[in-house]
Design a protein around this motif. Structure first.
Motif, PDB file in Angstrom:
ATOM      1  N   GLU A  38       0.814  -1.230  -0.026  1.00 37.40           N
ATOM      2  CA  GLU A  38       0.205  -0.113  -0.135  1.00 37.40           C
ATOM      3  C   GLU A  38       0.873   1.274   0.053  1.00 37.40           C
ATOM      4  N   GLU A  39       1.753   1.381   0.827  1.00 38.69           N
ATOM      5  CA  GLU A  39       2.575   2.533   0.859  1.00 38.69           C
ATOM      6  C   GLU A  39       3.509   2.595  -0.513  1.00 38.69           C
ATOM      7  N   VAL A  40       4.270   1.692  -0.807  1.00 42.90           N
ATOM      8  CA  VAL A  40       4.711   1.598  -2.084  1.00 42.90           C
ATOM      9  C   VAL A  40       4.088   1.917  -3.364  1.00 42.90           C
ATOM     10  N   ILE A  41       2.701   1.662  -3.394  1.00 43.88           N
ATOM     11  CA  ILE A  41       1.971   1.724  -4.586  1.00 43.88           C
ATOM     12  C   ILE A  41       1.601   3.412  -4.502  1.00 43.88           C
ATOM     13  N   SER A  42       1.191   3.922  -3.217  1.00 50.68           N
ATOM     14  CA  SER A  42       0.884   5.040  -3.039  1.00 50.68           C
ATOM     15  C   SER A  42       2.025   6.034  -3.563  1.00 50.68           C
ATOM     16  N   SER A  43       3.174   5.975  -3.053  1.00 53.25           N
ATOM     17  CA  SER A  43       4.468   6.413  -3.612  1.00 53.25           C
ATOM     18  C   SER A  43       4.681   6.496  -4.967  1.00 53.25           C
ATOM     19  N   LEU A  44       4.219   5.445  -5.691  1.00 52.46           N
ATOM     20  CA  LEU A  44       4.428   5.156  -7.052  1.00 52.46           C
ATOM     21  C   LEU A  44       3.292   6.021  -7.856  1.00 52.46           C
TER      22      LEU A  44
END
Length: 130
Positions: A38-44
């Motif tokens: 979730e955090e990585v996709i938000s950053s992406l």
């Protein structure tokens, strides 16, 4: 002198754009191998939209070097892309309320109207100060 400053800004924007693309590649790699999806996709999502904003700003500065003026159409496009970036990030993070969405929609309507007006009412040669 102003052209020199704009040239330096274009160079800095190009370096920033390359860094943003590199960061985007790192986020894509991290998305495949991370436990915190979730955090990585938000950053992406944020990085992808930021790259679009940087591309529009880069285009604005190169447009200035070519024409020695900033056109309303280009400024409206940059503003629209930036507002859409913030809208998408806010929607993805679930932090926008109904009033925020209405205000954003009104702002986008004004910016789109300004862009359409800039395309419809192009100044004739000699009227734009050149």
């Amino acid at each position: 002198m102003l052209d020199f400053v704009i040239t330096i800004l274009i160079f800095l924007m190009l370096v920033t754009l390359l860094y943003a693309v590199w960061s985007l590649i790192g986020d894509v790699y991290a998305a495949f191998f991370s436990l915190h999806q979730e955090e990585v996709i938000s950053s992406l999502v944020s990085d992808v939209l930021s790259v679009f904003v940087l591309i529009e700003l880069f285009r604005t500065f190169t447009d200035y070097l070519e024409f020695h003026r900033i056109r309303l159409r280009v400024l409206a496009e940059v503003a629209i892309v930036f507002i859409l970036r913030e809208l998408f990030i806010g929607l993805y993070a679930h932090r926008l309320g109904p009033l925020d969405l209405l205000a954003t929609a009104a702002l986008l309507a004004v910016l789109v109207a300004a862009r359409v007006a800039a395309i419809q009412f192009v100044p004739k040669r000699g009227q734009d100060g050149s």
